[in-house]
Design an enzyme around this catalytic site. Structure first.
Site, PDB file in Angstrom:
ATOM      1  N   HIS A 171       7.977 -15.483 -76.697  1.00 48.99           N
ATOM      2  CA  HIS A 171       7.189 -15.466 -75.418  1.00 48.99           C
ATOM      3  C   HIS A 171       5.848 -15.278 -75.470  1.00 48.99           C
ATOM      4  CE1 HIS A 171      10.575 -15.205 -72.492  1.00 48.99           C
ATOM      5  NE2 HIS A 171      11.520 -14.852 -73.680  1.00 48.99           N
ATOM      6  N   GLU A 231       3.488 -15.395 -73.334  1.00 47.49           N
ATOM      7  CA  GLU A 231       3.114 -14.838 -71.918  1.00 47.49           C
ATOM      8  C   GLU A 231       3.254 -13.258 -72.105  1.00 47.49           C
ATOM      9  OE1 GLU A 231       7.307 -15.828 -71.299  1.00 47.49           O
ATOM     10  OE2 GLU A 231       5.989 -16.546 -72.357  1.00 47.49           O
ATOM     11  N   CYS A 251      11.563 -19.923 -74.166  1.00 43.99           N
ATOM     12  CA  CYS A 251      12.776 -19.473 -73.982  1.00 43.99           C
ATOM     13  C   CYS A 251      13.768 -20.458 -73.000  1.00 43.99           C
ATOM     14  CB  CYS A 251      12.743 -18.025 -73.432  1.00 43.99           C
ATOM     15  SG  CYS A 251      14.179 -17.067 -73.974  1.00 43.99           S
TER      16      CYS A 251
END
Length: 227
Positions: free
Chosen positions: A197, A199, A88
């Site tokens: 994302h 994570e 991002c």
């Protein structure tokens, strides 16, 4: 071998550094905090540039972060082969730093998007994707207002012909990215940038749409162990 050390960079306005650090630890590596104003990479084996709104996204997203003191250390290290992942805002910073080509612009339709997104793995030949399979479809969260990947025709042709498109959006393009591009890599394959994302998709406990993000971190650990 002792645990691999993965640096997680925090800029003013970074939001996902703690999530990134947790993902690194869950994979079995040591998460090393790196502060944007320092000139010290602390001898890490790899670096994660997480998402957020660095410097409030003033000028262009990532444009100010590109000149942070830490980036003066990270840019030559990455060019020399240090594995770097940017998600991002991290992807935006990598493009602004010219470690990856092209740019991320306002979403088509100008709306902020936050949802679970299906993406297709186009390349497993990078430091961060070896634990996937080519053509595999995974689900990761997206949350961005400036995620439309653009580049000139020559750059797009080179990315396609050289196999440097790492991820594409599947089941619909959420932001108008050219060629449905969700992530790319550099020629050496050590630097990867993507808008989704990983994570946020590493454990069931958080209610994430999947645990598909784990493979980014197991991929880099295997690369570091075998280096």
């Amino acid at each position: 071998m002792s645990a691999a050390r993965v640096g997680v960079v925090t800029f003013p306005g970074t939001l996902d550094d703690q999530d990134a650090a947790r993902a690194v630890r869950l994979a079995g590596a040591e998460a090393v905090p790196l502060w944007h104003a320092d000139h010290d990479l602390k001898g890490v084996d790899a670096v994660f540039l997480p998402g957020g709104f660095s410097y409030g996204d003033y000028l262009r997203c990532g444009a100010i972060s590109r000149f942070s003191p830490l980036m003066t250390e990270l840019i030559p290290a990455a060019q020399a082969g240090l594995p770097v992942l940017g998600t991002c805002n991290g992807f935006q910073i990598l493009c602004e730093a010219h470690l990856l080509p092209g740019a991320l612009t306002r979403n088509e339709g100008l709306h902020y998007i936050c949802r679970d997104q299906r993406i297709r793995v186009e390349s497993t030949r990078t430091a961060w994707t070896a634990d996937f399979t080519d053509g595999q479809e995974i689900v990761l969260p997206i949350k961005h207002g400036e995620g439309r990947y653009v580049a000139d025709a020559g750059t797009l042709a080179a990315l396609e012909s050289e196999g440097r498109v790492v991820f594409r959006y599947a089941g619909g393009n959420p932001n108008g990215s050219l060629n449905d591009i969700a992530g790319i890599t550099n020629e050496a394959g050590n630097i990867v940038g993507l808008m989704p994302h990983p994570e946020h998709a590493v454990e069931d406990l958080t209610g994430a749409p999947s645990v598909d993000g784990r493979h980014f971190f197991t991929s880099i650990l295997k690369r570091l162990v075998n280096a």
